[in-house]
Enzyme design. Structure first.
Site, PDB file in Angstrom:
ATOM      1  CB  SER A  57      -9.362   4.277   6.500  1.00 19.76           C
ATOM      2  OG  SER A  57      -9.596   4.320   5.119  1.00 19.76           O
ATOM      3  NE  ARG A 115     -11.340   9.728   7.839  1.00 19.26           N
ATOM      4  CZ  ARG A 115     -10.340   8.972   7.402  1.00 19.26           C
ATOM      5  NH1 ARG A 115     -10.578   7.776   6.882  1.00 19.26           N
ATOM      6  NH2 ARG A 115      -9.121   9.396   7.482  1.00 19.26           N
ATOM      7  CG  HIS A 121      -1.706   1.267   1.378  1.00 21.76           C
ATOM      8  ND1 HIS A 121      -2.932   1.399   0.779  1.00 21.76           N
ATOM      9  CD2 HIS A 121      -1.454   2.437   1.992  1.00 21.76           C
ATOM     10  CE1 HIS A 121      -3.410   2.604   1.034  1.00 21.76           C
ATOM     11  NE2 HIS A 121      -2.537   3.257   1.764  1.00 21.76           N
ATOM     12  CG  ASP A 168     -12.612   2.864   4.580  1.00 26.65           C
ATOM     13  OD1 ASP A 168     -12.230   3.675   5.444  1.00 26.65           O
ATOM     14  OD2 ASP A 168     -12.225   2.911   3.403  1.00 26.65           O
ATOM     15  CE  LYS A 211      -9.338   1.513   2.552  1.00 19.71           C
ATOM     16  NZ  LYS A 211      -9.467   2.855   1.972  1.00 19.71           N
TER      17      LYS A 211
HETATM   18  N1  URA Z   1      -6.288   6.257   2.315  1.00 20.33           N
HETATM   19  C1  URA Z   1      -7.287   5.504   2.821  1.00 20.33           C
HETATM   20  O1  URA Z   1      -7.631   4.475   2.283  1.00 20.33           O
HETATM   21  N2  URA Z   1      -7.895   5.910   3.935  1.00 20.33           N
HETATM   22  C2  URA Z   1      -7.557   7.042   4.580  1.00 20.33           C
HETATM   23  O2  URA Z   1      -8.147   7.346   5.589  1.00 20.33           O
HETATM   24  C3  URA Z   1      -6.524   7.823   4.040  1.00 20.33           C
HETATM   25  C4  URA Z   1      -5.896   7.397   2.913  1.00 20.33           C
END
Ligand code: URA
Ligand code: CA
Length: 442
Positions: free
Chosen positions: A188, A173, A87, A166, A192
C-alpha cells in the site's frame, strides 16, 4: 499468461492462501484487475485479505501486489532525478515533515512530498498545512512539480488518479480489520510512493504505544520490507525506526503543529526529540539523494542561516498561502492547564488518548485548538505542575491529565531513533542515532 479471475477462480485463490500457499504474480494482477472491474466482490476480496493477514505475504507476492497496485492508475516521474520523498507510518505530534521538507530543500535537494490526512488518532500533514490560510494541497501533478521546481519543495495530496486500487482495497481493509499485515502495508505504502514519481524515498516507521506498530522488532521488519520493496522498483530507499511512546514534539494539532514547525525553523523554540528525528530524517533524505559529506552540518547550516525558514515560506506561497498567514497563526485563546495530581516521574503517556482528544478539540473549536505537552517521559513533576495544556473547548480537556502515568522512579531512557535501514555507505558520516548540536537546543 493472461488470467481471467472469475468467482470460481477467486475461490480457489482464497483457499490457496488460506492453506498457506503463495499466489503467483499473475494471480495477484488478475485479482486486482477483477476487483476494480467488479468481477470480484468485497466478500471474496475480504476473505483473501484476512488470509493474507493470517498467513503473510512473501517478498515475491508483496512485489507482485505492489506492481498490480501501481499499474491500476497513472504514474508520475519527477523531472529531477535527485527528487526525494518521505513517508511516516503515522504518529502523534509528528511535525517532522513540515520541518525536514524545507530543510532538505534548502540543502539543494528537491522534495516532492505526497501526504495524507489524519488517520485514527494520528495527525495528517495535509490538515496541518491547510490550517495556514490559503494553502492548497490538492495540486495537480504538473502544478506539484512546478512548485518543487520553483520553491524547492512541495507537499500535496496524492492525486486520485494514482493507485486507485489501493484506495479501494484500503477502505475494505479498514472495514474488515485487515490493515495489520506487513505485506499489505508495504504494498500500500510503496505503490503510492513509486507512482508519485520520487527517485528516492525515506520511511519513518514509528514504534511504540502511540504508533500503529507497537513493537520495535516488528517496526524494524516493516522498515526492512519497505526499503527492499523500494529498491526492487529501482528507487533508492532508507528507513528509520523511531520512538512513538509519547508525542514527538510537544504540539498535537493542526494549527498548533504548523506553529511548532514555524517556531522550530526560525529558532524561537525547538523541541529536543523532534529535532533529533528531523536531523536523522534529513540526513537520510540527503544521503539517498546522493549528497555526500557531513550531512548534519549541511542541515544545521540550512537551519541556522534561516534558509530552511525561507524555503518553508516560499513553499507555502507557491501553494497559495495568504501573505503573512504563517506569521499570524496563533493558538486558540482558551487554554486549560492539566495539572499533575501528585508528585512523581512521568513514566508513560497515552499518546493515542492525547491524539484523539486533540482531534476532538479541533473538531469542536477549530484549527487553533489541540494540546501541547509540558511534561515528557522521565520528567519529575510536583503536584499541580502542568502536564499539558489543552486549547479550545475546556469541557473536552476534562480528565485528560489521566493520559500521563506518574511513578516513583524515572523509567529507563529510550532512544529517539531505534534503528536505521538502508545504504548510507560512502557518505563518510556515522550512522548512529546520537543527537548533536543545534537541532536540539531545547
Ligand atoms: N498507510 C498506508 O498508506 N497503507 C497502509 O496499509 C497502512 C498505512
Ligand atoms: Ca544538529
Amino acid at each position: 499468461m493472461f488470467l481471467k479471475m472469475n468467482e470460481a477462480e477467486m475461490r480457489r485463490a482464497i483457499a490457496h492462501k488460506r492453506d498457506g500457499a503463495e499466489l503467483a504474480a499473475q494471480t495477484w494482477h488478475a485479482i486486482v484487475r477483477a476487483y476494480l472491474d467488479g468481477d470480484v466482490d468485497d466478500a471474496q476480496l475480504a476473505a483473501l485479505l484476512m488470509a493474507c493477514v493470517l498467513r503473510g505475504l512473501d517478498a515475491a507476492e508483496t512485489h507482485a501486489l505492489t506492481t498490480a497496485f501501481v499499474a491500476s492508475g497513472e504514474t508520475l516521474e519527477a523531472p529531477d532525478p535527485r527528487t526525494v520523498d518521505k513517508h511516516s507510518s503515522g504518529g502523534v505530534g509528528d511535525t517532522a515533515t513540515l520541518i525536514v521538507v524545507p530543510l532538505v530543500a534548502a540543502c539543494g535537494i528537491p522534495v516532492a512530498k505526497l501526504s495524507g490526512r489524519a488517520l485514527g488518532h494520528t495527525g495528517g500533514t495535509l490538515d496541518k498545512l491547510e490550517a495556514i490560510e490559503g494553502v492548497r494541497t490538492d495540486l495537480e501533478p504538473e502544478r506539484f512539480f512546478e512548485c518543487v521546481r520553483t520553491a524547492g519543495c512541495a507537499i500535496a495530496a496524492q492525486s486520485e488518479r494514482l493507485v486507485p486500487a489501493d484506495k479501494r482495497v484500503y477502505a475494505l481493509r479498514d472495514r474488515t480489520a485487515t490493515v495489520p499485515s506487513r505485506g499489505l502495508i508495504a504494498a500500500s505504502i510503496v505503490s503510492k510512493k513509486v507512482a508519485g514519481g520520487a527517485h528516492a524515498i525515506v520511511y519513518d516507521v514509528k514504534a511504540g504505544r502511540g504508533a500503529f506498530v507497537r513493537d520495535v522488532a516488528e517496526a524494524r521488519e516493516l522498515a526492512e520490507a519497505l526499503v527492499a520493496l523500494t529498491v526492487a522498483f529501482g528507487r533508492r530507499g532508507a528507513a528509520l525506526v523511531t520512538d512513538m511512546n509519547e508525542p514527538l514534539g510537544p504540539a498535537i494539532g493542526t494549527g498548533l503543529e504548523a506553529i511548532e514547525a514555524r517556531d522550530f525553523l526560525r529558532g524561537t523554540h525547538r523541541s529536543l526529540r523532534l529535532g533529533a528525528v528531523c536531523e536523522e530524517l534529513g540526513s537520510a533524505m540527503l544521503a539517498v539523494a546522493g549528497v555526500r559529506g557531513d550531512l548534519r552540518v549541511a542541515l544545521d547550516a540550512a537551519l541556522e542561516s534561516g534558509r530552511g525558514y525561507e524555503t518553508f515560506e516560499r513553499m507555502l506561497a507557491a501553494q497559495g498561502a495568504a501573505p503573512g498567514a504563517l506569521e499570524r497563526l496563533q493558538p486558540h485563546p482558551q487554554r486549560t492547564m492539566l495539572p499533575a495530581p501528585h508528585e512523581g516521574f512521568v513514566v508513560a503517556v497515552d499518546a493515542v488518548a492525547l491524539g484523539e482528544a486533540a482531534r476532538e478539540l479541533i473538531a469542536r473549536s477549530g484549527s487553533g485548538a489541540g494540546i501541547t505537552v509540558a511534561a515528557r517521559i522521565g520528567d519529575a513533576v510536583r503536584a499541580g505542575d502542568p502536564l499539558a495544556f489543552a486549547y479550545g473547548d475546556a469541557d473536552l480537556a476534562h480528565g485528560l491529565e489521566q493520559a500521563f502515568v506518574l511513578g516513583d522512579a524515572p523509567p529507563p531512557e529510550r532512544p529517539v531513533v531505534y534503528d536505521e535501514i538502508g545504504s548510507r555507505s560512502g557518505d563518510g558520516t556515522e550512522t548512529s542515532g546520537t543527537p548533536r548540536s543545534t537541532l536540539e537546543t531545547k
